[in-house]
Design an enzyme around this catalytic site. Structure first.
Site, PDB file in Angstrom:
ATOM      1  N   GLU A   1      -9.731 -10.763  -7.630  1.00  0.00           N
ATOM      2  CA  GLU A   1      -8.929  -9.129  -7.261  1.00  0.00           C
ATOM      3  C   GLU A   1      -7.608  -9.841  -8.297  1.00  0.00           C
ATOM      4  O   GLU A   1      -6.976  -8.761  -8.769  1.00  0.00           O
ATOM      5  CB  GLU A   1      -8.252  -9.869  -5.755  1.00  0.00           C
ATOM      6  CG  GLU A   1      -9.510  -9.104  -5.043  1.00  0.00           C
ATOM      7  CD  GLU A   1      -9.136  -9.236  -3.402  1.00  0.00           C
ATOM      8  OE1 GLU A   1      -9.728  -9.318  -2.567  1.00  0.00           O
ATOM      9  OE2 GLU A   1      -7.768  -9.361  -3.218  1.00  0.00           O
TER      10      GLU A   1
ATOM     11  N   LYS B   1       0.693  -1.312   0.167  1.00  0.00           N
ATOM     12  CA  LYS B   1       0.336   0.022  -0.084  1.00  0.00           C
ATOM     13  C   LYS B   1       0.791   1.828   0.447  1.00  0.00           C
ATOM     14  O   LYS B   1       1.840   1.497   0.231  1.00  0.00           O
ATOM     15  CB  LYS B   1      -0.960  -0.171   1.295  1.00  0.00           C
ATOM     16  CG  LYS B   1      -2.283  -1.171   0.901  1.00  0.00           C
ATOM     17  CD  LYS B   1      -2.914  -0.883   1.661  1.00  0.00           C
ATOM     18  CE  LYS B   1      -4.409  -1.964   2.485  1.00  0.00           C
ATOM     19  NZ  LYS B   1      -5.140  -2.013   3.858  1.00  0.00           N
TER      20      LYS B   1
ATOM     21  N   HIS C   1      -2.440  -5.417   1.597  1.00  0.00           N
ATOM     22  CA  HIS C   1      -3.720  -6.010   1.259  1.00  0.00           C
ATOM     23  C   HIS C   1      -3.487  -7.684   0.651  1.00  0.00           C
ATOM     24  O   HIS C   1      -1.943  -7.399   0.299  1.00  0.00           O
ATOM     25  CB  HIS C   1      -4.210  -5.521   0.403  1.00  0.00           C
ATOM     26  CG  HIS C   1      -5.587  -6.181   0.239  1.00  0.00           C
ATOM     27  ND1 HIS C   1      -6.291  -6.051   0.802  1.00  0.00           N
ATOM     28  CD2 HIS C   1      -5.557  -6.851  -0.646  1.00  0.00           C
ATOM     29  CE1 HIS C   1      -7.377  -7.054  -0.151  1.00  0.00           C
ATOM     30  NE2 HIS C   1      -7.148  -7.327  -0.963  1.00  0.00           N
TER      31      HIS C   1
ATOM     32  N   ASN D   1      -2.257   0.131   6.465  1.00  0.00           N
ATOM     33  CA  ASN D   1      -2.064  -1.019   7.496  1.00  0.00           C
ATOM     34  C   ASN D   1      -0.740  -1.915   6.196  1.00  0.00           C
ATOM     35  O   ASN D   1      -0.968  -3.487   6.054  1.00  0.00           O
ATOM     36  CB  ASN D   1      -2.784  -2.067   7.317  1.00  0.00           C
ATOM     37  CG  ASN D   1      -3.664  -2.313   6.449  1.00  0.00           C
ATOM     38  OD1 ASN D   1      -3.388  -1.740   5.575  1.00  0.00           O
ATOM     39  ND2 ASN D   1      -4.427  -3.384   7.153  1.00  0.00           N
TER      40      ASN D   1
ATOM     41  N   TYR E   1     -12.072  -1.835  -3.512  1.00  0.00           N
ATOM     42  CA  TYR E   1     -12.578  -1.893  -2.949  1.00  0.00           C
ATOM     43  C   TYR E   1     -14.206  -1.397  -2.465  1.00  0.00           C
ATOM     44  O   TYR E   1     -14.728  -1.773  -1.598  1.00  0.00           O
ATOM     45  CB  TYR E   1     -12.153  -1.055  -2.070  1.00  0.00           C
ATOM     46  CG  TYR E   1     -11.306  -1.566  -0.793  1.00  0.00           C
ATOM     47  CD1 TYR E   1     -10.716  -2.695  -0.424  1.00  0.00           C
ATOM     48  CD2 TYR E   1      -9.876  -1.200  -1.533  1.00  0.00           C
ATOM     49  CE1 TYR E   1      -9.613  -2.988  -0.018  1.00  0.00           C
ATOM     50  CE2 TYR E   1      -8.014  -0.402  -0.935  1.00  0.00           C
ATOM     51  CZ  TYR E   1      -8.089  -1.769  -0.017  1.00  0.00           C
ATOM     52  OH  TYR E   1      -7.103  -2.575   0.184  1.00  0.00           O
TER      53      TYR E   1
HETATM   54  P1  CMP Z   1      -7.291  -4.782   3.555  1.00  0.00           P
HETATM   55  O1  CMP Z   1      -6.975  -5.917   3.844  1.00  0.00           O
HETATM   56  O2  CMP Z   1      -7.043  -3.867   2.294  1.00  0.00           O
HETATM   57  O3  CMP Z   1      -9.085  -4.709   3.475  1.00  0.00           O
HETATM   58  C1  CMP Z   1     -10.313  -3.377   3.731  1.00  0.00           C
HETATM   59  C2  CMP Z   1      -8.909  -2.435   4.550  1.00  0.00           C
HETATM   60  O4  CMP Z   1     -10.072  -1.334   4.657  1.00  0.00           O
HETATM   61  C3  CMP Z   1      -8.514  -3.080   5.134  1.00  0.00           C
HETATM   62  O5  CMP Z   1      -7.317  -3.304   4.938  1.00  0.00           O
HETATM   63  C4  CMP Z   1      -8.000  -1.586   6.593  1.00  0.00           C
HETATM   64  O6  CMP Z   1      -6.357  -0.913   5.757  1.00  0.00           O
HETATM   65  C5  CMP Z   1      -9.048  -0.738   6.057  1.00  0.00           C
HETATM   66  N1  CMP Z   1      -9.825  -0.300   7.240  1.00  0.00           N
HETATM   67  C6  CMP Z   1      -9.846   0.706   8.064  1.00  0.00           C
HETATM   68  N2  CMP Z   1     -10.767   0.782   8.515  1.00  0.00           N
HETATM   69  C7  CMP Z   1     -11.021  -0.159   9.188  1.00  0.00           C
HETATM   70  C8  CMP Z   1     -11.623  -1.009  10.069  1.00  0.00           C
HETATM   71  N3  CMP Z   1     -12.448  -0.368  10.997  1.00  0.00           N
HETATM   72  N4  CMP Z   1     -11.771  -1.981   9.856  1.00  0.00           N
HETATM   73  C9  CMP Z   1     -11.268  -3.047   8.643  1.00  0.00           C
HETATM   74  N5  CMP Z   1     -11.045  -2.094   7.509  1.00  0.00           N
HETATM   75  C10 CMP Z   1     -10.775  -1.062   8.149  1.00  0.00           C
END
Ligand code: CMP
Length: 140
Positions: A128, A11, A117, A114, A51
């Site tokens: 995906e 990311k 993904h 984070n 998403y």
């Molecule tokens: P990812 O695995 O990319 O899938 C969806 C993303 O939404 C997740 O990682 C997080 O980076 C983001 N995200 C932001 N806020 C939340 C939340 N409260 N719960 C889950 N995902 C979140």
């Protein structure tokens, strides 16, 4: 156990800090093979499409803003049980809950930023992977 493929995204928070190589080393050290990889800057529409499954969630708008705030590295990881293995290597979505030694524990800035993904099921992995790659791009 079957050989699987999963879609990974490094990311914008991680590409901004020049962590692509360090994160790729984590995948390779865990036995996952990077069989396709491309660096791109997602448009807002592309982030929203990727998403779409989260479009009713409160964090959807901020997530899409973040995902098109800088380059990402999309990749296909291959290996035994690759979907679950990658989820173990990444650690919990929220870095505050991630195990020691995982990518998110060591590199993530927040639940949104984070660092990585990874697909969460074989069905989503297929969708995906096809979002970013054609069959001709994937070289095992
Ligand atoms: P990812 O695995 O990319 O899938 C969806 C993303 O939404 C997740 O990682 C997080 O980076 C983001 N995200 C932001 N806020 C939340 C939340 N409260 N719960 C889950 N995902 C979140």
């Amino acid at each position: 156990m079957a050989v699987e493929q999963t879609l990974s995204i490094i990311k914008p928070d991680a590409t901004r800090r020049n962590l692509t190589g360090k994160i790729n080393a984590r995948f390779e050290e865990s036995g996952l093979r990077i069989v396709a990889q491309r660096r791109l800057h997602l448009s807002r529409a592309q982030a929203e499409a990727f998403y779409a499954v989260h479009k009713e969630r409160s964090f959807f708008g901020d997530l899409c803003t973040f995902m098109c705030s800088g380059p990402v590295v999309a990749q296909v990881l291959e290996g035994e049980n690759a979907i679950e293995r990658n989820r173990e290597v990444m650690g919990a979505t929220n870095p505050a809950n991630a195990d020691e030694g995982t990518i998110r524990k060591d590199f993530a800035e927040s639940i949104e930023a984070n660092s990585v993904h990874g697909s969460d099921s074989p069905e989503n992995a297929a969708i995906e992977i096809a979002f970013f790659f054609s069959a001709i791009d994937i070289v095992g």
